[in-house]
Scaffold this motif. Structure first.
Motif, PDB file in Angstrom:
ATOM      1  N   THR A 143      52.859 120.110-104.050  1.00  0.00           N
ATOM      2  CA  THR A 143      51.862 121.112-104.453  1.00  0.00           C
ATOM      3  C   THR A 143      51.594 120.948-105.944  1.00  0.00           C
ATOM      4  O   THR A 143      52.534 120.934-106.742  1.00  0.00           O
ATOM      5  CB  THR A 143      52.361 122.535-104.178  1.00  0.00           C
ATOM      6  OG1 THR A 143      52.636 122.692-102.788  1.00  0.00           O
ATOM      7  CG2 THR A 143      51.310 123.562-104.588  1.00  0.00           C
ATOM      8  N   THR A 227      50.660 113.842 -99.647  1.00  0.00           N
ATOM      9  CA  THR A 227      50.154 113.547-100.980  1.00  0.00           C
ATOM     10  C   THR A 227      49.175 114.643-101.386  1.00  0.00           C
ATOM     11  O   THR A 227      48.253 114.982-100.631  1.00  0.00           O
ATOM     12  CB  THR A 227      49.450 112.187-101.029  1.00  0.00           C
ATOM     13  OG1 THR A 227      50.368 111.175-100.602  1.00  0.00           O
ATOM     14  CG2 THR A 227      48.958 111.874-102.436  1.00  0.00           C
ATOM     15  N   ALA A 228      49.381 115.183-102.640  1.00  0.00           N
ATOM     16  CA  ALA A 228      48.477 116.190-103.203  1.00  0.00           C
ATOM     17  C   ALA A 228      47.683 115.567-104.336  1.00  0.00           C
ATOM     18  O   ALA A 228      48.175 114.673-105.040  1.00  0.00           O
ATOM     19  CB  ALA A 228      49.254 117.398-103.708  1.00  0.00           C
ATOM     20  N   ASN A 463      48.464 127.194 -98.055  1.00  0.00           N
ATOM     21  CA  ASN A 463      49.530 126.418 -97.415  1.00  0.00           C
ATOM     22  C   ASN A 463      49.913 127.064 -96.089  1.00  0.00           C
ATOM     23  O   ASN A 463      49.973 128.291 -95.975  1.00  0.00           O
ATOM     24  CB  ASN A 463      50.744 126.338 -98.325  1.00  0.00           C
ATOM     25  CG  ASN A 463      50.468 125.545 -99.593  1.00  0.00           C
ATOM     26  OD1 ASN A 463      49.616 124.659 -99.594  1.00  0.00           O
ATOM     27  ND2 ASN A 463      51.176 125.864-100.654  1.00  0.00           N
ATOM     28  N   ASN A 491      46.205 113.759 -97.211  1.00  0.00           N
ATOM     29  CA  ASN A 491      47.017 112.934 -98.105  1.00  0.00           C
ATOM     30  C   ASN A 491      46.159 112.043 -98.991  1.00  0.00           C
ATOM     31  O   ASN A 491      46.495 110.885 -99.290  1.00  0.00           O
ATOM     32  CB  ASN A 491      48.022 112.093 -97.321  1.00  0.00           C
ATOM     33  CG  ASN A 491      49.017 112.943 -96.558  1.00  0.00           C
ATOM     34  OD1 ASN A 491      49.394 114.026 -97.028  1.00  0.00           O
ATOM     35  ND2 ASN A 491      49.446 112.479 -95.394  1.00  0.00           N
ATOM     36  N   GLY A 492      44.999 112.570 -99.411  1.00  0.00           N
ATOM     37  CA  GLY A 492      44.134 111.854-100.328  1.00  0.00           C
ATOM     38  C   GLY A 492      43.178 110.890 -99.662  1.00  0.00           C
ATOM     39  O   GLY A 492      42.361 110.257-100.365  1.00  0.00           O
ATOM     40  N   VAL A 523      49.515 116.942 -96.318  1.00  0.00           N
ATOM     41  CA  VAL A 523      48.763 117.699 -97.298  1.00  0.00           C
ATOM     42  C   VAL A 523      47.281 117.431 -97.052  1.00  0.00           C
ATOM     43  O   VAL A 523      46.843 116.277 -97.015  1.00  0.00           O
ATOM     44  CB  VAL A 523      49.131 117.326 -98.742  1.00  0.00           C
ATOM     45  CG1 VAL A 523      48.334 118.177 -99.736  1.00  0.00           C
ATOM     46  CG2 VAL A 523      50.616 117.511 -98.989  1.00  0.00           C
ATOM     47  N   TYR A 524      46.511 118.504 -96.870  1.00  0.00           N
ATOM     48  CA  TYR A 524      45.082 118.390 -96.623  1.00  0.00           C
ATOM     49  C   TYR A 524      44.326 118.806 -97.875  1.00  0.00           C
ATOM     50  O   TYR A 524      44.728 119.737 -98.595  1.00  0.00           O
ATOM     51  CB  TYR A 524      44.669 119.281 -95.444  1.00  0.00           C
ATOM     52  CG  TYR A 524      45.204 118.792 -94.108  1.00  0.00           C
ATOM     53  CD1 TYR A 524      44.410 118.021 -93.259  1.00  0.00           C
ATOM     54  CD2 TYR A 524      46.507 119.095 -93.701  1.00  0.00           C
ATOM     55  CE1 TYR A 524      44.894 117.565 -92.039  1.00  0.00           C
ATOM     56  CE2 TYR A 524      47.003 118.641 -92.497  1.00  0.00           C
ATOM     57  CZ  TYR A 524      46.191 117.882 -91.663  1.00  0.00           C
ATOM     58  OH  TYR A 524      46.674 117.436 -90.473  1.00  0.00           O
ATOM     59  N   GLN A 525      43.239 118.090 -98.172  1.00  0.00           N
ATOM     60  CA  GLN A 525      42.364 118.412 -99.292  1.00  0.00           C
ATOM     61  C   GLN A 525      40.990 118.814 -98.748  1.00  0.00           C
ATOM     62  O   GLN A 525      40.467 118.160 -97.836  1.00  0.00           O
ATOM     63  CB  GLN A 525      42.204 117.237-100.256  1.00  0.00           C
ATOM     64  CG  GLN A 525      43.435 116.926-101.064  1.00  0.00           C
ATOM     65  CD  GLN A 525      44.439 116.070-100.317  1.00  0.00           C
ATOM     66  OE1 GLN A 525      44.073 115.230 -99.496  1.00  0.00           O
ATOM     67  NE2 GLN A 525      45.726 116.293-100.580  1.00  0.00           N
ATOM     68  N   ASN A 527      37.223 119.381-100.215  1.00  0.00           N
ATOM     69  CA  ASN A 527      36.331 119.145-101.357  1.00  0.00           C
ATOM     70  C   ASN A 527      34.943 119.670-100.984  1.00  0.00           C
ATOM     71  O   ASN A 527      34.301 119.169-100.053  1.00  0.00           O
ATOM     72  CB  ASN A 527      36.264 117.658-101.688  1.00  0.00           C
ATOM     73  CG  ASN A 527      35.412 117.405-102.916  1.00  0.00           C
ATOM     74  OD1 ASN A 527      35.636 118.014-103.942  1.00  0.00           O
ATOM     75  ND2 ASN A 527      34.430 116.525-102.809  1.00  0.00           N
ATOM     76  N   ASN A 538      44.119 121.836-102.460  1.00  0.00           N
ATOM     77  CA  ASN A 538      45.176 121.240-101.635  1.00  0.00           C
ATOM     78  C   ASN A 538      45.826 122.327-100.802  1.00  0.00           C
ATOM     79  O   ASN A 538      46.083 123.436-101.310  1.00  0.00           O
ATOM     80  CB  ASN A 538      46.240 120.594-102.527  1.00  0.00           C
ATOM     81  CG  ASN A 538      45.731 119.369-103.258  1.00  0.00           C
ATOM     82  OD1 ASN A 538      45.725 118.285-102.720  1.00  0.00           O
ATOM     83  ND2 ASN A 538      45.291 119.569-104.503  1.00  0.00           N
ATOM     84  N   PHE A 540      49.024 122.360 -97.748  1.00  0.00           N
ATOM     85  CA  PHE A 540      49.873 121.538 -96.881  1.00  0.00           C
ATOM     86  C   PHE A 540      50.201 122.288 -95.601  1.00  0.00           C
ATOM     87  O   PHE A 540      50.143 123.516 -95.536  1.00  0.00           O
ATOM     88  CB  PHE A 540      51.146 121.091 -97.599  1.00  0.00           C
ATOM     89  CG  PHE A 540      52.078 122.205 -97.987  1.00  0.00           C
ATOM     90  CD1 PHE A 540      52.849 122.886 -97.040  1.00  0.00           C
ATOM     91  CD2 PHE A 540      52.227 122.562 -99.316  1.00  0.00           C
ATOM     92  CE1 PHE A 540      53.705 123.899 -97.413  1.00  0.00           C
ATOM     93  CE2 PHE A 540      53.097 123.571 -99.696  1.00  0.00           C
ATOM     94  CZ  PHE A 540      53.837 124.240 -98.738  1.00  0.00           C
TER      95      PHE A 540
END
Length: 1446
Positions: A143, A227-228, A463, A491-492, A523-525, A527, A538, A540
């Motif tokens: 995080t 991945t954050a 989260n 994860n990016g 980890v989900y992003q 945008n 971010n 997770f």
């Protein structure tokens, strides 16, 4: 056939139970138990359906959620319709309700809505406690916790720092991308990464250009669970470019024309701050005519001639470099029709016309034209600007079309030329217009405002922590203008490129997770972006499998108050979420319902505590992995209650107020009572006393007004009670004085009253001040009732008035108001003449004419002067006159004491005053020429004589006869060898009288007397000297009467001779009797010779006590008596009965205490009454040199204590603040005062004392300054004294009466005939002879010895030591004899010896002092004024004695 699993309410086959409870949980956003959620929200075949009754009975919030669900996009509906109706369950799972089998058919629309409702409810997640032990044990994806801003501008002189910090378990690793490409930190020696952090540090200490590192950076934090990502950070280096060089020609402009001086600063990063100054660094004064625009240009709405007086330079200040760059200055050349720059025209009401400048209508300089547009982003500040030109300078006003300006966000700047609206929202869009107007016309400019928006969150993803097999969702909802797009990453990496996951479903801005497993952690992003910006978040997904754990300490003790609502917390953790149940005292039934309520977080609430609720409560948490339990012990306490509350009070300043607060509480709890004032903690100063049940305020002041809250508190509860104290204080000053109705001899004054501070205003006093005669001095003008605030004031001519007003109420007067404006009246001739005209001679040949000068209100005009006229009375001669500017005139060469007629007339430049009155004055007096004759003396008694004389002829007085005066002095005492003071005393007999009485003489003495006549000039010649002798009188009381009891058989009595024998002593009379309680024995009388001062008595009764009364006798009779009692036996109990009321006690001239009962002799005429204090304690009586304790018994009970000269009053310390035990130790001209008190430190006191002439004096004293000394006392004077608090005069000691000693001591016996004295004198003479011989030997051998140049130079005590070691013996002159005693004030006191020299004199004003040094007193006989206790004799050493004899 597909199945729908549901919970049956009845459990019978064929029934379908409406899932109302679980649907409600979903609709209210709660997280149901995982199994319930899965059963309720199971996906079914399109042929399955729910009963219509369930839809109709759904709560309102459920219907709203369903309506929202129906509006979802068709894409989401198509995805949901393709879901499987039934999923395989995990091993071991059970169906919880009956199965309803039905024919396959097309579902109605509400079925899709119900399915969507279930999906919206899949947000049930586990919250990780903040307990560090749990945080460290659980695995967690990364995080991001800290990162630099998106637009990161750095100073080129510093190292670059790009922050990126993250947390996770295990700790994450970091890497960076630059411009979307991997940034290899290891290849660049300037770049490093902080330990345990992703923060980049770029170091330029070894060289390099920061501009090379500009770009877009992004941080990646990674561990094995995901991945954050940080935001995309755009790194820019601050720039402050130089101003381009340019040569500026003078700007030529016509006066009145508009002008714009352009700044055009170099583009910096960030933009510089612009300001205008002159080349000499003086700021340019800005107003509505000259101001700086938002773009940095300087605008002149119209140019004036004074604008040429300075030049104009634009300055740019750059933030990061902290530098200021200055542009070359502009120089103005103003063309004008009026070249004279008259400064007086600047404030002219029509300045432009006066200077010949043509007036014109407004026009806009910025923005140009009639309309413009502006775009602003949501949340930013909107700045609209309109700058207009015109003559006169136009005013700017702002409006919004179709509505009002937002008053809470809008503010005007730059002299109304700019409108700023903060935190802009969509509602602020629209058309705004500015209106520029002057007296020639107006114009306006319209600005169309469009509000756009960068993306902003509506629902930011959070989260998600789930248990294995649970369902959940991530929601990413944002809004903006235009509408932002949403992109999901994992994860990016883009979600589309990630491996497929059957447990994950993406539905637009929502990701749905079903039956999550350990492998689902990531980890989900999200945008979301539009053309104005982007948001990156971010979130997770973590899957945990943890048995139940208790988070609170075990076996806690909870104490609660009876009848209160309380909650027993039992924090726990587990995954899946455990089920919690409560039990009491080990009983098997679960506590829920009735007086108990269990919350979803496990807390047990007891709605109203009763005594029977006391006990031990057990909470048990259970899930499929195990169970945990904890216990809480509950104790019930009684409440704290204030049963007697403080009441509202109204008090005057200086009084005492008591606020009660009585409390009842549980005895097992510690009670604390505190006080608040105006809801703030109350500081208990020395004026306040706090007790358990009350608060007392002494000397209430205005600052004490307010609300007082009594707070009674224990560890568990508290109770409050409030009361308001109203203090009647002085009013506030009036304000806003205004003068109206201005007339030649009057004006109306109006004012606004100030706050009366709770006491109505009764009066107003109007004062005035004038600046001609007495500037700065205020005089009372008039007084008005408190009900008016406007009054007409009558004025005098030619006065420049200024007024102020003072308000008065019962408490006092206010501070004066601020002065009004001045008002001057016109002049006129005087209407009156000066008062108090007098004519008196200052010498025998002149007459001084004086008068009281007229003040400003009676002068009536300038150059006030006085016409003085005089002539001899009854001579009819012409008037002499002179004009005088002052207040006195001296007429010279006048006969002695003749009457004159005098007139004084006022005159100013407007004319003369009225005819003055005639006043009779007299020329100067001369000394009388004759003395009284045939003076006859008749002795009235031992202390008074009667005088009779023949009056002098009036013409010999040579002035006004003031009085006849007798000068008399004590020539000698009839007692042998008693030195007396021959100081002259006087007795005055005012007026023309032939007789008088002289009193306060010393008995048994020889006196001489002379008479004179006194006028205004002084004494006349003295009459012949007359001699007379005063007869014997009765003596004063014997001194230091002491009663000692060495054993049970005898009692020893000792005394000293009277201080004032007033004749030849013939003996002493002793009266004594035995007493035992209230029983009295027979009185026995003993007579002694005058030389006997001791007596031993054999006790006839060893049990009884004795009371002794002793007095001295002369031929005239017995004198004042002194009474003492024998000491009480050690085992004698103190009487407990209340003391009776005793007659007042008097203090005689000697300071002794005597009673006025029937057995005591009458007090002398000089005795004064002393108030008594009712307490049982012995009376302490002191003479002028020492304090002695005596016990005076009454005939029926213990005598109450009294105070006398040098008396200490023993009193018990009171409970409340007070002053007691005042002790006075007097001497002839001073007295030491001490007392006791129970005030706090820093308290101020006042000592007040009044003499026999009723003259009152006060001395302020600090508490720690005791003892204090009164130094301005008179010998032989009686004083009354008290001590009181400076803050509250009501707190005072009892009144003490004391008398100072006379300025002499007595010696009754002839010490010259005493053997010890003769021997001592011989020894001193021998010592002096030896010293002289030694000095002669040293001189004959050449040794130095100080020789005085003149015989008449006295031997000084400060003769310096010679350089060769020889010294003058006179340095011992002022040292006391060995064995002398130093008093409190530094003087030398005599030892209390039975054979002291001071015990044998009559007490005349001689040279015997209290320092015990007697030699000089015998050898030096000077006519000193007084010999005081703090003075020492001049000759106190053998050397001085020799010089004196010489």
């Amino acid at each position: 056939m597909r199945r729908l699993a549901a919970r049956g309410a009845a459990g019978d086959a064929g029934e379908v139970a409406a899932p109302a409870t679980d649907s409600t949980d979903c609709a209210q956003g709660r997280s149901p138990r995982p199994r319930r959620l899965i059963d309720l929200c199971a996906i079914w075949d399109p042929g399955a359906f729910l009963p219509a009754a369930s839809w109709e009975s759904a709560p309102g919030i459920t219907r709203r959620r369903l309506n929202e669900a129906e509006t979802l996009s068709s894409v989401r509906e198509a995805q949901l319709e393709r879901l499987e109706a039934a999923r395989p369950r995990r091993p071991g799972s059970r169906e919880r309700g009956p199965v309803l089998r039905m024919a396959r058919q097309q579902p109605p629309p509400w079925v899709h809505a119900a399915v969507l409702l279930c999906l919206l409810c899949l947000s049930g997640a586990i919250e990780i406690p903040m307990d560090p032990s749990i945080q460290n044990e659980l695995s967690q994806p990364p995080t991001i916790t800290k990162q630099s801003v998106k637009d990161h501008i750095v100073d080129p002189r510093d190292n670059i720092l790009i922050e990126c910090e993250a947390k996770g378990n295990p700790a994450p690793s970091f890497h960076w991308t630059r411009n979307s490409r991997y940034f290899n930190i290891a290849k660049d020696p300037r770049v490093s990464m902080r330990r345990r952090s992703g923060t980049l540090v770029i170091d330029f200490r070894s060289g390099g250009r920061p501009e090379e590192y500009e770009g877009e950076y992004q941080c990646f934090a990674r561990n094995k669970y995901g991945t954050a990502l940080s935001n995309r950070i755009r790194l820019q280096v601050s720039k402050s470019p130089l101003w381009p060089k340019e040569n500026l020609d003078p700007v030529v402009v016509q006066e009145g024309a508009p002008l714009t001086l352009q700044c055009n600063p170099p583009p910096g990063l960030p933009s510089p701050v612009i300001f205008w100054m002159s080349s000499s660094m003086e700021p340019i004064t800005q107003d509505k005519r000259v101001s700086q625009g938002h773009n940095g240009d300087l605008y002149f709405s119209n140019v004036m001639l004074q604008d040429m007086q300075t030049d104009y330079s634009c300055n740019a200040r750059f933030h990061f470099t902290h530098t200021i760059q200055q542009k070359n200055a502009f120089t103005l050349k103003v063309l004008t029709n009026n070249p004279y720059n008259d400064s007086s025209l600047r404030n002219h009401p029509d300045m432009y016309s006066a200077r010949g400048v043509a007036e014109r209508t407004p026009s806009f300089m910025y923005p140009q034209g009639t309309a413009s547009s502006q775009m602003v982003l949501r949340g930013m500040d909107l700045l609209l600007e309109c700058i207009a030109s015109g003559v006169p300078t136009p005013d700017i006003a702002w409006y919004k079309k179709g509505g009002d300006l937002p008053s809470d966000k809008a503010k005007f700047e730059n002299f109304n030329k700019a409108l700023r609206i903060t935190n802009v929202s969509e509602e602020d869009s629209g058309e705004y217009f500015c209106l520029a107007s002057n007296k020639m016309g107006s114009t306006r400019h319209t600005i169309s405002v469009r509000v756009k928006a960068a993306p902003y969150w509506l629902d930011e993803p959070k989260n998600l922590i789930l248990a294995p097999g649970e369902d959940g969702r991530l929601v990413c909802r944002a809004n903006g203008n235009p509408k932002p797009t949403v992109q999901w990453m994992i994860n990016g990496e883009p979600l589309q490129s990630a491996p497929p996951n059957p447990n994950r479903e993406v539905a637009g801005d929502t990701i749905i997770f079903r039956d999550t497993q350990i492998s689902s952690r990531a980890v989900y992003q999200c945008n979301t972006s539009n053309e104005h910006g982007y948001l990156l978040a971010n979130a997770f997904v973590s899957v945990l499998d943890v048995p139940p754990r208790m988070l609170s300490p075990r076996n806690q003790l909870i104490r609660v108050i009876l009848y209160n609502r309380t909650r027993l917390d039992c924090p726990f953790f587990g995954s899946p979420i455990p089920t919690l149940r409560w039990f009491k005292n080990g009983q098997g039934s679960n506590l829920d319902g009735g007086n108990y309520h269990v919350y979803e977080n496990g807390s047990l609430e007891i709605k109203m505590i009763r005594k029977e609720d006391q006990g031990i409560y057990t909470c048990v948490a259970t899930n499929i992995l195990g169970k945990a339990e904890n216990q809480v012990r509950l104790e019930v306490k009684d409440p704290t209650r204030i049963f007697r509350m403080p009441e509202d009070q109204v008090a005057k300043r200086g009084t005492t107020v008591q606020l009660e607060c009585r409390v009842k509480h549980d005895p097992s709890l510690k009670l604390t009572v505190s006080w608040l004032k105006d809801d703030e903690p109350l500081y208990i100063g020395n004026r306040m006393k706090r007790e358990d049940d009350s608060l007392t305020i002494f000397g209430v002041a205005e600052r004490d007004q307010g609300s007082y809250t009594c707070v009674a508190s224990t560890e568990l509860d508290q109770d409050l009670a409030k009361a308001y104290l109203t203090v009647l204080g002085r009013p506030d000053r009036p304000r806003d004085l205004e003068l109206t109705d201005l007339a030649e001899r009057s004006v109306r004054l109006t004012w606004i009253p100030g706050d009366d501070n709770n006491s109505p205003i009764t009066d107003y006093v109007v004062q005035f001040e004038e600046d001609q005669f007495q500037p700065g001095v205020w005089h009372d003008h008039s007084k008005f009732p408190g009900s008016v605030n406007s009054a007409v004031l009558q004025l005098s001519p030619y006065v420049n008035y200024q007024f102020r007003v003072i308000a008065i109420n019962e408490v006092g007067s206010s501070h004066p108001s601020l002065p009004s404006e001045r008002y001057r009246t016109s002049g006129a001739p005087p209407e009156s003449n000066p008062a108090d005209v007098k004519g008196e001679g200052t010498r025998k040949n002149n007459m001084e004419i004086t008068w009281t000068p007229m003040n400003a209100t009676s002068a009536f005009g300038p150059n006030l002067r006085y016409i003085v006229k005089w002539r001899r009375r009854e001579t009819r001669e012409s008037w002499n006159n002179v004009t005088v500017w002052g207040s006195r005139y001296v007429v010279g060469q006048t006969p002695v004491y003749v009457p004159y007629e005098i007139r004084v007339q006022a005159e100013n430049d407007f004319g003369k005053g009225p005819e003055p009155d005639t006043v009779i004055g007299y020329s100067g007096e001369d000394y009388p020429r004759a003395a009284p004759t045939d003076v006859k003396i008749r002795v009235l008694n031992s202390t008074a004589i009667s005088l009779q004389w023949n009056r002098v002829y009036p013409d010999t007085v040579q002035g006004q006869l003031r009085e006849y005066r007798a000068y008399y002095w004590r020539e000698s005492s009839l007692l042998k060898n008693l030195w007396v003071s021959q100081k002259r005393q006087q007795a005055s007999f005012p007026g023309d009288r032939p007789r008088g009485v002289v009193s306060r003489l010393f008995p048994y003495s020889n006196y001489k007397l002379e008479m004179v006549v006194v006028n205004g000039r002084g004494d006349g010649p003295r009459s012949e000297t007359k001699e007379f002798t005063t007869p014997e009188g009765v003596p004063s009381a014997p001194r230091r009467f002491r009663v000692r009891q060495p054993n049970l058989e005898t009692i020893n009595l000792e005394w000293d001779h009277p201080e004032h024998p007033n004749g030849i002593l013939i003996g002493y009379t002793l009266k004594y009797l035995a007493f035992n309680g209230t029983k009295l024995g027979k009185q026995i009388v003993e007579n002694f010779s005058p030389n006997q001062t001791k007596f031993t008595m054999q006790r006839a009764d060893p049990v009884s006590r004795y009371r002794f009364t002793l007095s001295a006798r002369t031929q005239v009779g017995s004198g004042e008596a002194v009474t003492e009692e024998s000491p009480a036996p050690p085992n004698e109990a103190t009487p407990t009965a209340a003391p009776p009321t005793w007659p007042p006690t008097t203090v005689g001239a000697t300071g002794a205490v005597s009673s006025t009962d029937a057995t005591a002799p009458a007090a002398t005429t000089e005795a004064t009454t002393v108030p008594t204090i009712p307490s049982v304690a012995p009376t302490t009586v002191a003479t002028t040199t020492a304090a002695t304790t005596t016990t005076t018994a009454a005939t029926t009970a213990e005598r109450p204590p009294t105070t006398a000269s040098g008396t200490k009053m023993p009193e018990s310390a009171p409970d409340r603040q007070s002053i007691w035990n005042v002790t006075v130790l007097p001497n002839s001209k001073w007295a030491n005062i001490t007392w006791k008190h129970n005030f706090g430190p820093g308290t101020d006191f006042v000592v007040e004392y009044i003499d026999s002439n009723h003259t009152k004096k006060t001395v302020p004293v600090k508490a720690q300054a005791q003892p204090i000394q009164l130094t301005d006392l008179y010998p032989g004077m009686t004083y009354t004294l008290r001590v009181y608090s400076r803050d509250n005069e009501g707190i005072s000691s009892t009144i003490i009466t004391f008398m100072t000693s006379t300025a002499y001591t007595n010696n009754q016996a002839d010490i010259a005939t005493q053997g010890w004295f003769i021997g001592l004198m011989c020894a001193i003479a021998l010592l002096v002879l030896i010293l002289l011989i030694v000095c002669f030997i040293k001189r004959s051998r050449g040794g130095k010895y100080p020789v005085r140049e003149k015989k008449d130079v006295p031997l000084g005590p400060e003769d310096p030591k010679e350089e060769d070691g020889s010294f003058d013996y006179s340095d011992e002159d002022n040292k006391p004899l060995q064995g002398s005693q130093t008093s409190l004030d530094g003087t030398i006191k005599q030892q209390e010896s039975d054979d002291s020299l001071v015990d044998y004199g009559e007490g005349g004003e001689g040279q015997f002092n209290e320092d015990g040094s007697f030699i000089g007193q015998y050898t030096v006989k000077k006519d000193k004024e007084e010999t005081e206790g703090n003075e020492s004799s001049e000759a106190t050493s053998p050397v001085n004695a020799i010089y004196s004899l010489a």
